[in-house]
Structure formats: C-alpha cells, structure tokens
Motif scaffolding. Sequence first.
Motif, PDB file in Angstrom:
ATOM      1  N   LYS A 121       0.832  -1.203   0.000  1.00  0.00           N
ATOM      2  CA  LYS A 121       0.000   0.000   0.000  1.00  0.00           C
ATOM      3  C   LYS A 121       0.867   1.253   0.000  1.00  0.00           C
ATOM      4  O   LYS A 121       0.594   2.210  -0.734  1.00  0.00           O
ATOM      5  N   TYR A 122       1.945   1.239   0.794  1.00  0.00           N
ATOM      6  CA  TYR A 122       2.835   2.403   0.848  1.00  0.00           C
ATOM      7  C   TYR A 122       3.579   2.583  -0.478  1.00  0.00           C
ATOM      8  O   TYR A 122       3.870   3.714  -0.883  1.00  0.00           O
ATOM      9  N   GLN A 123       3.895   1.463  -1.144  1.00  0.00           N
ATOM     10  CA  GLN A 123       4.580   1.549  -2.428  1.00  0.00           C
ATOM     11  C   GLN A 123       3.654   2.117  -3.506  1.00  0.00           C
ATOM     12  O   GLN A 123       4.091   2.871  -4.374  1.00  0.00           O
ATOM     13  N   ARG A 124       2.376   1.758  -3.430  1.00  0.00           N
ATOM     14  CA  ARG A 124       1.412   2.256  -4.415  1.00  0.00           C
ATOM     15  C   ARG A 124       1.111   3.736  -4.222  1.00  0.00           C
ATOM     16  O   ARG A 124       0.902   4.467  -5.182  1.00  0.00           O
ATOM     17  N   ASP A 125       1.083   4.161  -2.970  1.00  0.00           N
ATOM     18  CA  ASP A 125       0.737   5.552  -2.672  1.00  0.00           C
ATOM     19  C   ASP A 125       1.782   6.134  -1.722  1.00  0.00           C
ATOM     20  O   ASP A 125       1.729   5.928  -0.517  1.00  0.00           O
ATOM     21  N   ILE A 128       1.157   8.179   1.637  1.00  0.00           N
ATOM     22  CA  ILE A 128       0.792   7.543   2.907  1.00  0.00           C
ATOM     23  C   ILE A 128       2.056   7.219   3.682  1.00  0.00           C
ATOM     24  O   ILE A 128       2.949   6.527   3.180  1.00  0.00           O
ATOM     25  N   LYS A 129       2.151   7.705   4.893  1.00  0.00           N
ATOM     26  CA  LYS A 129       3.316   7.442   5.733  1.00  0.00           C
ATOM     27  C   LYS A 129       3.098   6.174   6.559  1.00  0.00           C
ATOM     28  O   LYS A 129       2.042   5.987   7.163  1.00  0.00           O
ATOM     29  N   SER A 130       4.094   5.332   6.579  1.00  0.00           N
ATOM     30  CA  SER A 130       4.020   4.123   7.399  1.00  0.00           C
ATOM     31  C   SER A 130       4.148   4.502   8.873  1.00  0.00           C
ATOM     32  O   SER A 130       4.693   5.562   9.205  1.00  0.00           O
ATOM     33  N   PRO A 131       3.668   3.652   9.792  1.00  0.00           N
ATOM     34  CA  PRO A 131       3.853   3.926  11.221  1.00  0.00           C
ATOM     35  C   PRO A 131       5.320   4.113  11.586  1.00  0.00           C
ATOM     36  O   PRO A 131       5.653   4.965  12.411  1.00  0.00           O
ATOM     37  N   LYS A 132       6.205   3.320  10.963  1.00  0.00           N
ATOM     38  CA  LYS A 132       7.639   3.451  11.256  1.00  0.00           C
ATOM     39  C   LYS A 132       8.142   4.830  10.876  1.00  0.00           C
ATOM     40  O   LYS A 132       8.899   5.464  11.628  1.00  0.00           O
TER      41      LYS A 132
END
Length: 303
Positions: A121-125, A128-132
Amino acid sequence: MINKLDSIEFRLKELHDFTWLKKYGTAFWAVDETGSGCVGIGMQNARKKYFIKIAGVNTIEAEVSPEESIELLKEAVHLYYDLRHPNLVKIIENYDYDQFYVVVFEWTEGECLFDHWNFEKYQRDTTIKSPKEKFRQLTVSKKLSSIDVLFSFLQNVNKKGYVAVDFYEGSIMYDFSTDKTTICDIDLFKRAPVINDKGTEWFGTKRLKAPEEYIKGSAIDEQTNIFTLGALIFEFFGCFSDEEIRQRYQNNQFIPCSYSNWKLNEESYQVAIRAVSPDKNKRYMTFADFFKDWKSACSTTFC
C-alpha cells in the motif's frame, strides 16, 4: 480463498465458518498475511473491543502447518500471563474451539511499527506514511519516552527469568493520539537459559540480530537482549541508506550508523555503540547499567 465475517474479508487457504466469534460482537478489522498460520480479528460490542488470535486456520503465507501453528500459540500463551506489564497487551482468555486454538486479548489502540502487510500500500501511494516513518518523525522526547518503555519491559522479562526472542519493531505498537507504546507480540520469548540451536536460522530479523544469534551453540541471554535494544535505538535515532540495510542481510551483521547520521548527542551515541558491540564482553553486563548510562547521556538532549 476469501473468508468473510460481517463486513470484513480476509484470505485463507480454505473457507471456514467464523460466526462463532459473534459472541464478542461485530468484526471490524483483520490481518491475514502472517507466517505464523494465525489470523487476527478485531471484534467489538457496545462495551468493549477485542483482538482475537486464531491458530490453525492455514493462512496464505503460513510458514508452518495448521497443527504447528496451534502448538506454537499454545506454548506462547503462558508468556502473556507470566510477563504481565503495563505496556504488554492484556490477555483475557484462551481455549480450543473445533480445530482451532483461540487467544483473546483486550484491544489496544495503536499502529504496529513494522506492518509488513501494508508495505504494498505504501509503495502504491507514497503520500501515505508508514507507522515506522511517522514514529521516526516524532519529537526526541516522545521517542525517548518510548525507549524508556522498552527498557522497563525488557528488564521485567529478564527479572522474570526469560529471554526476549524475535523482538523487533513488529513487536511494538505506538498510539500516535495518546503517545502510548505497547508490546504486542512475545510469542517466541523463552525461559532462560537459552541456547541457539538453529545457527544462522535463529529467530529474528537480520537488521537487528546480535552475532551470537547466528552461531549455533551460543548463549542467548540478557546481553543479547541489550544488543537488540541497542540496535532498535539505532533504528529510532540513526539514519541508514538502503544499501547499508541490504549489507546487514547479505553479511549477517548489524552495523551501526556513523555519528554523522545520529540524531542525538555524542554521549548517547557512545552508550548505544557499547550496547551493540560484537564482543559480548564489551557490552553492558546488565540492563540496569545500560539504562543508567542511557538516561545520564540523554539528560542533556532536548527536543
């Protein structure tokens, strides 16, 4: 195959009837991309939310058989009772149901700091920031408070006669609205003494493993856990290139960042460096000593 409970869908290798979970309320969340062979389902009623972990369901990415997943979860249950801590997820009950094994926890708000099931999901968009990533961008004081929680929890683990195994960011949740840190996965922790009987295949990510976690016959102990926490501290306050992380996997070796890529003061850097020394004899002997020096070093660090 797509399994469904209320409005929630999750993938398993077979179809199963999960309507028996309705006694806990309505499903609102699920995670199915696990190697453990367990599915996690969030349930809620008018009063409470629950996290329900079910073994034996044969997940798409299961690395063990359904029977093995049940055995592993049964072996892990006592850990959540023995190692109770204010920042460890709270276990409510555990039982066999049909061909499954079920463990029910109180629901804890927060985001896992290594949510691998969302990586695509993060790679597609990229917006969007990951929790890390969000955690890394917190103020220094908030991250230091989170580190204090990890010290407290791991000291408790050691005091109770256990060793943390496979402890990494995926074991940690952070609630960005309340700034609470929660330990969410301790399934592979073991009672001391612990010996590495798997060699290079010992549990854990190569991004954080200590040298003895690659050597068959080596003791896995408090100093191993000190290394683990030191490596996590570097993850939280250091900067690493993709190539540097790739080298860890390729060479089976954690390498700390240079001081120029460290976000805190030099004193704290030296404390962290000592914690991750490849030579056990040069690391801190105890968490108490490590924590004392860490707190002293960070006392002059400001947000």
